[in-house]
Design a protein around this motif. Structure first.
Motif, mmCIF file in Angstrom:
data_model
loop_
_atom_site.group_PDB
_atom_site.id
_atom_site.type_symbol
_atom_site.label_atom_id
_atom_site.label_comp_id
_atom_site.label_asym_id
_atom_site.label_seq_id
_atom_site.Cartn_x
_atom_site.Cartn_y
_atom_site.Cartn_z
ATOM 1 N N VAL A 152 0.837 -1.203 0.000
ATOM 2 C CA VAL A 152 0.000 0.000 0.000
ATOM 3 C C VAL A 152 0.872 1.254 0.000
ATOM 4 C CG1 VAL A 152 -1.633 1.346 1.368
ATOM 5 C CG2 VAL A 152 -1.989 -1.098 1.071
ATOM 6 N N PRO A 165 -6.945 0.743 0.394
ATOM 7 C CA PRO A 165 -8.042 -0.016 1.008
ATOM 8 C C PRO A 165 -9.374 0.703 0.832
ATOM 9 C CG PRO A 165 -6.149 0.097 2.484
ATOM 10 C CD PRO A 165 -5.866 1.030 1.355
ATOM 11 N N PHE A 259 -7.035 -4.548 3.804
ATOM 12 C CA PHE A 259 -7.450 -3.851 2.582
ATOM 13 C C PHE A 259 -8.948 -3.577 2.547
ATOM 14 C CE2 PHE A 259 -3.406 -5.642 1.238
ATOM 15 C CZ PHE A 259 -2.868 -4.625 0.469
#
Length: 317
Positions: A152, A165, A259
């Motif tokens: 991420v 997410p 996520f």
């Protein structure tokens, strides 16, 4: 053959029965009271508490509760969720497509990356082999939540290539796009393990006498690898890969939560936090069932891939 199938089926039933006992007992012996969650902190009269306990059969002795629950499970009724106020079967069914797509995507990545890296390491000794060994050593030692945060941070926050997410994907392509980072986070550890298994199996076959004889006879390298090495090395690769497929399903909880994927794994985390007994029991039992069924399928498939293996897992002389 018939005796083997019957024996494996009875073993499967035994495992599921013991699992149901362990799951039911563990969940109900955990500290806390599910009625507290049902009330959401609101004060309640003794009559209200008693009504809630009666509705969810919490006043019955544990053996009676287990008997009612198991009887319902055998008829496809997993009970009612205290958290979401709906049937557990329908609740799991609504979350199943998200998890199935994530696991399928991850399994494809594990197969392609794991087998590909293992073949590269075995067939290209030297720098390529060392790079694969170092890379797989890192990925296998890295927990899924660390992989999730790293992916991420790099590909979503810094580079902006993939969404972070959350979000609401529309259509199959957009959904796969949103699942790419979760799938990689879930697949990294398993791909590293499968790469090492593939490498070991290939190196073992490359050192066999019949391979040396075929090489001395002038068999082309591609034909040698395809017919005499890769096919014989697939046995352990498929066996370990099948076990990993079941492991992917069980490992989705951390990745789905990280996520914000609406799947069975994140549902399990929510249900454990809320002490939603019915959902926790159902998901755990179904996960174990999937693990056992996949292992059985792998055992039946292995002799077809490598005829030297019998159904009892013994090689022929």
């Amino acid at each position: 053959m018939t005796r083997y199938f019957v024996g494996r089926f009875l073993g499967l039933v035994t495992v599921l029965f013991v699992t149901s006992l362990v799951v039911f007992g563990t969940v109900h012996l955990a500290p806390g009271d599910p009625v507290t969650f049902l009330l959401h902190g609101r004060p309640a009269t003794p009559e209200t508490l008693e009504a809630l306990r009666a509705q969810y059969h919490l006043n019955d002795p544990l053996p009676v509760q287990y008997g009612k629950w198991l009887g319902g499970v055998l008829h496809g009724d997993f009970g009612r969720s205290a958290q979401f106020h709906q049937d557990v079967g329908g609740l799991i069914g609504s979350r199943l497509p998200g998890t199935a797509m994530l696991v399928g995507y991850s399994a494809l990545l594990v197969a392609v990356l794991g087998v590909g890296a293992g073949l590269l390491a075995a067939l290209r000794p030297g720098a390529a082999d060392r790079v694969v060994l170092i890379g797989t050593g890192v990925t296998t030692a890295m927990p899924s939540f660390v992989s999730a945060m790293a992916l991420v941070s790099l590909f979503s926050v810094q580079l902006g290539w993939f969404p972070g997410p959350g979000g609401t994907p529309e259509g199959l392509t957009d959904r796969l796009y949103h699942l790419t980072l979760p799938a990689f986070a879930l697949a990294m550890t398993f791909a590293g393990l499968l790469a090492r298994v593939t490498r070991s199996a290939m190196l073992d076959q490359l050192g066999r006498d019949h391979v040396e004889v075929a090489r001395a006879r002038g068999v082309a390298r591609g034909t040698l690898i395809r017919r005499h090495v890769l096919r014989n090395a697939l046995g352990p690769v498929v066996t370990v890969g099948g076990t990993m497929l079941a492991g992917l399903l069980i490992s989705t909880a951390i990745v789905e939560t990280a996520f914000d994927v609406s799947g069975i794994g994140s549902l399990l985390v929510q249900s454990v936090t809320a002490k939603d007994f019915a959902v926790v029991q159902a998901i755990t039992l179904l996960s174990v069932a999937a693990f056992v069924v996949v292992n059985l399928a792998v055992d039946l498939l292995a002799p077809l891939i490598d005829p030297r293996l019998s159904l009892h897992g013994e090689g022929t002389s």
